[in-house]
Scaffold this active site. Structure first.
Site, PDB file in Angstrom:
ATOM      1  CB  CYS A   1      -0.887  -0.037   1.255  1.00 38.49           C
ATOM      2  SG  CYS A   1      -2.027   1.345   1.366  1.00 38.49           S
TER       3      CYS A   1
ATOM      4  CB  CYS B   1      -9.392   9.245   6.358  1.00 38.74           C
ATOM      5  SG  CYS B   1      -7.707   8.876   5.843  1.00 38.74           S
TER       6      CYS B   1
ATOM      7  CB  CYS C   1      -8.358   0.705   5.896  1.00 39.78           C
ATOM      8  SG  CYS C   1      -7.862  -0.174   4.430  1.00 39.78           S
TER       9      CYS C   1
END
Length: 389
Positions: free
Chosen positions: A106, A120, A350
């Protein structure tokens, strides 16, 4: 003194042009590229099939320089996270996720992020700057050969490749750093570099519609879209970019992209937020969004259990709720997966990538001020509210 050219910044065509400037034939660029990206070489003297005259030229004019490693942590589940120095107090994170039949890296494309999605943690520190090509591809270069060194696997095409898949899902919005991101993608796909299939490289976007169209023409790879909401009113609050490119525009862009994509579907990423976007009604709205109308959007859904962080004020949906939500999508014939959380013990999951990025846009400070004002003047301070006529 002239600045040294970082050869990690150059895609295949640019490396041919650079060798031409040095008075060298195009085949030298392929040799050079293989040494850099297949053998992980950074010492020109090690490039034994290059003429000594070329090696001497390169030593005075060029460098092969990836971001320096600040820290390197491995999770209990094998996930590995590097914090990388990109200068001027900025750092980015790169995460390797090992699985039985593949290894996924990633990659980050920006230091910080300007999109500021509510769930986020990267967005909560604001945007600092775009990464260069060398800083983007340098993450793959660093990780591939660090992993090989750790396992005692030789560099070069004969050594077993550690990274089989790349996802542009790290820090930043890739399509807001378009040219460097596309140049890095071209290197990932080139047979004289990493030779990855377009199907094994995925770019994730929050929905920058014009750049999605541009990507489809310049370097179409697999596409993931950070959706996270089933209607415009909800998405406006979770993904502010939606105010500029609402869902109808985004779905149309997805359909256009699929005409050129290596996969025949778009992956929609959907972060499961307790009591916010996880009801049966939201699931039914998603089905209507992608299936109703003259042209349905071929897609699969990837449901992501939210990884909480204090500033968000959000909670993760519980497992039974996530499964019930998934069932509604699957009953409608939509392929749906629930992402297994990986690396959350080292903050590598994530939505958790935050790094040690300087907050030059002072997002944290502004959020704190807003909270103080809302406490003083009421929860609607600073928000647009409808006043009944």
């Amino acid at each position: 003194m002239t600045d040294l050219t970082n050869l990690l910044d150059l895609d295949p065509a640019q490396l041919v042009a650079y060798c031409g400037e040095l008075g060298e034939k195009p085949f030298r660029a392929k040799q050079l590229q293989r040494w850099i990206h297949q053998f992980g070489a950074s010492d020109f003297d090690a490039m034994t099939d290059l003429a000594k005259s070329l090696r001497d030229k390169l030593k005075t004019r060029a460098t092969i320089s990836a971001p320096a490693i600040i820290s390197d942590h491995t999770s209990a589940d094998g996930t590995r996270k590097w914090l990388l120095d990109v200068g001027q107090g900025n750092a980015v994170e790169t995460v390797f996720i090992p699985e039985e039949n593949r290894g996924t890296l990633c990659i980050s494309t920006q230091a910080g992020c300007a999109v500021n999605c509510r769930f986020c943690s990267t967005g909560k520190q604001g945007f600092n700057r775009n990464l260069t090509v060398g800083e983007i591809i340098g993450q793959l270069w660093m990780a591939e050969f660090e992993l090989r060194r750790t396992k005692g696997i030789e560099p070069g095409p004969k050594g077993e490749r550690q990274i089989t898949n790349v996802v542009m899902m790290g820090m930043g919005e890739p399509l807001l750093n378009f040219e460097p991101t596309v140049t890095a993608l071209k290197l990932m796909l080139d047979d004289n570099a990493y030779g990855l299939s377009r199907r094994r490289v995925t770019l994730s976007t929050s929905g920058v519609v014009p750049m999605m169209d541009k990507l489809s023409q310049e370097c179409p790879v697999a596409l993931a879209v950070s959706l996270h909401a089933s209607n415009d009113a909800l998405r406006d609050g979770l993904v502010p970019l939606n105010k500029k490119y609402p869902l109808s525009d985004l779905m149309a862009a997805c359909r256009r992209y699929l005409e050129f994509a290596p996969r025949d579907f778009v992956t929609f990423e959907y972060c499961m937020l307790d009591g916010v976007n996880d009801t049966d009604q939201h699931a039914r709205e998603l089905v209507a969004l992608v299936q109703d109308g003259a042209e349905p959007v071929p897609c699969k859904f990837n449901l992501i259990p939210f990884n909480p962080f204090p500033e968000s004020g959000l909670k993760r949906s519980n497992n039974p709720r996530i499964k019930a939500f998934a069932q509604i999508l699957m009953d409608a014939g939509i392929v749906t997966t629930i992402r297994k959380t990986r690396g959350d013990d080292i903050d590598a999951a994530c939505g958790q990538l935050a790094g040690e990025v300087q907050d030059r846009t002072r997002v944290q400070e502004r959020m704190q001020k807003m909270a103080e004002y809302q406490k003083k003047f009421g929860k609607d301070f600073g928000r647009i509210v409808e006043v009944p006529r």
